[in-house]
Structure formats: C-alpha cells, structure tokens
Design a protein around this motif. Sequence first.
Motif, PDB file in Angstrom:
ATOM      1  N   PHE A   1      41.403  41.776  31.136  1.00 15.78           N
ATOM      2  CA  PHE A   1      40.524  41.636  32.298  1.00 15.78           C
ATOM      3  C   PHE A   1      41.012  40.522  33.217  1.00 15.78           C
ATOM      4  N   ALA A   2      41.388  39.385  32.626  1.00 11.96           N
ATOM      5  CA  ALA A   2      41.852  38.248  33.420  1.00 11.96           C
ATOM      6  C   ALA A   2      43.126  38.605  34.181  1.00 11.96           C
ATOM      7  N   PHE A   3      44.061  39.292  33.517  1.00  9.11           N
ATOM      8  CA  PHE A   3      45.298  39.684  34.192  1.00  9.11           C
ATOM      9  C   PHE A   3      45.034  40.722  35.280  1.00  9.11           C
ATOM     10  N   GLN A   4      44.117  41.635  35.020  1.00 10.10           N
ATOM     11  CA  GLN A   4      43.761  42.638  36.027  1.00 10.10           C
ATOM     12  C   GLN A   4      43.170  41.955  37.256  1.00 10.10           C
ATOM     13  N   GLU A   5      42.278  41.016  37.020  1.00  6.92           N
ATOM     14  CA  GLU A   5      41.656  40.279  38.120  1.00  6.92           C
ATOM     15  C   GLU A   5      42.707  39.474  38.894  1.00  6.92           C
ATOM     16  N   GLU A   6      43.604  38.835  38.161  1.00  5.50           N
ATOM     17  CA  GLU A   6      44.670  38.053  38.799  1.00  5.50           C
ATOM     18  C   GLU A   6      45.582  38.961  39.627  1.00  5.50           C
ATOM     19  N   SER A   7      45.901  40.135  39.095  1.00  4.68           N
ATOM     20  CA  SER A   7      46.785  41.035  39.848  1.00  4.68           C
ATOM     21  C   SER A   7      46.118  41.515  41.130  1.00  4.68           C
ATOM     22  N   GLU A   8      44.807  41.723  41.083  1.00  2.56           N
ATOM     23  CA  GLU A   8      44.089  42.130  42.295  1.00  2.56           C
ATOM     24  C   GLU A   8      44.093  41.004  43.330  1.00  2.56           C
ATOM     25  N   ILE A   9      43.939  39.776  42.875  1.00  3.22           N
ATOM     26  CA  ILE A   9      43.976  38.631  43.787  1.00  3.22           C
ATOM     27  C   ILE A   9      45.363  38.505  44.418  1.00  3.22           C
ATOM     28  N   ILE A  10      46.404  38.635  43.597  1.00  2.00           N
ATOM     29  CA  ILE A  10      47.764  38.522  44.107  1.00  2.00           C
ATOM     30  C   ILE A  10      48.049  39.635  45.117  1.00  2.00           C
ATOM     31  N   ALA A  11      47.616  40.849  44.810  1.00  2.00           N
ATOM     32  CA  ALA A  11      47.814  41.960  45.749  1.00  2.00           C
ATOM     33  C   ALA A  11      47.076  41.695  47.056  1.00  2.00           C
TER      34      ALA A  11
END
Length: 106
Positions: free
Chosen positions: A52-62
């Motif tokens: 979940f944390a990595f998914q959230e981080e990837s959305e922020i980076i995108a």
Amino acid sequence: ELAKNQRTQETTKANTQFLTAKEEARKILDTALNEANVTLTEAYLQAEETTFAFQEESEIIASVKESLQLTTEGVLAYLGNQLVANVPQLKVTTGEPSRFSRKDEL
C-alpha cells in the motif's frame, strides 16, 4: 496372581505415561501451529502495508512527474534532491561512472 496384578499395574502406569506424553506433544504442536499462524498473519499484514505504501508513493511520484512536466530523469533528480534535503546525515556510495548531480534534468 501377584505377578499378574503387578503386570497390569505396570501396564496401566506405562499407558498413563504414554497418554500424558502424547497430550503434552499435542499441546506443543498446537502452540507451534498457533505461533506460526500469528507469524504468517503478521507477515501478510506487513506485506500489505508495504504494498500500500509503495502504491501510494508511486501515485505521488506520477503526480509530481505530470504536474511538473518532468522526464523520468527529472523525477530521479527531484527525488534525489528531496532525499538530500530531508536526510540530515546521508551517506551516498555510487559506482563508477556516476553522476550524482542531475540539476540539468530539472
């Protein structure tokens, strides 16, 4: 008759000891299975949390990439700058050839 009674008594004692040992082994096995299930559940929850944390981080980076109109290299430069800015005693080891500064990408 006495020998027969003694044999019966010793057999009963041996069976009692066997059943006691068998029950103790069952308790040990149950405890081990419960502890294994708890460990697996904790690992599963931690894996979900990390995903979940990595998914959230990837959305922020995108989102940052899109809103700032950065290339992939620009995103890497942005993340590197954020890391250097937010970690007080950062030690970086890079292999050769390496270029830590990506200021031209921003």
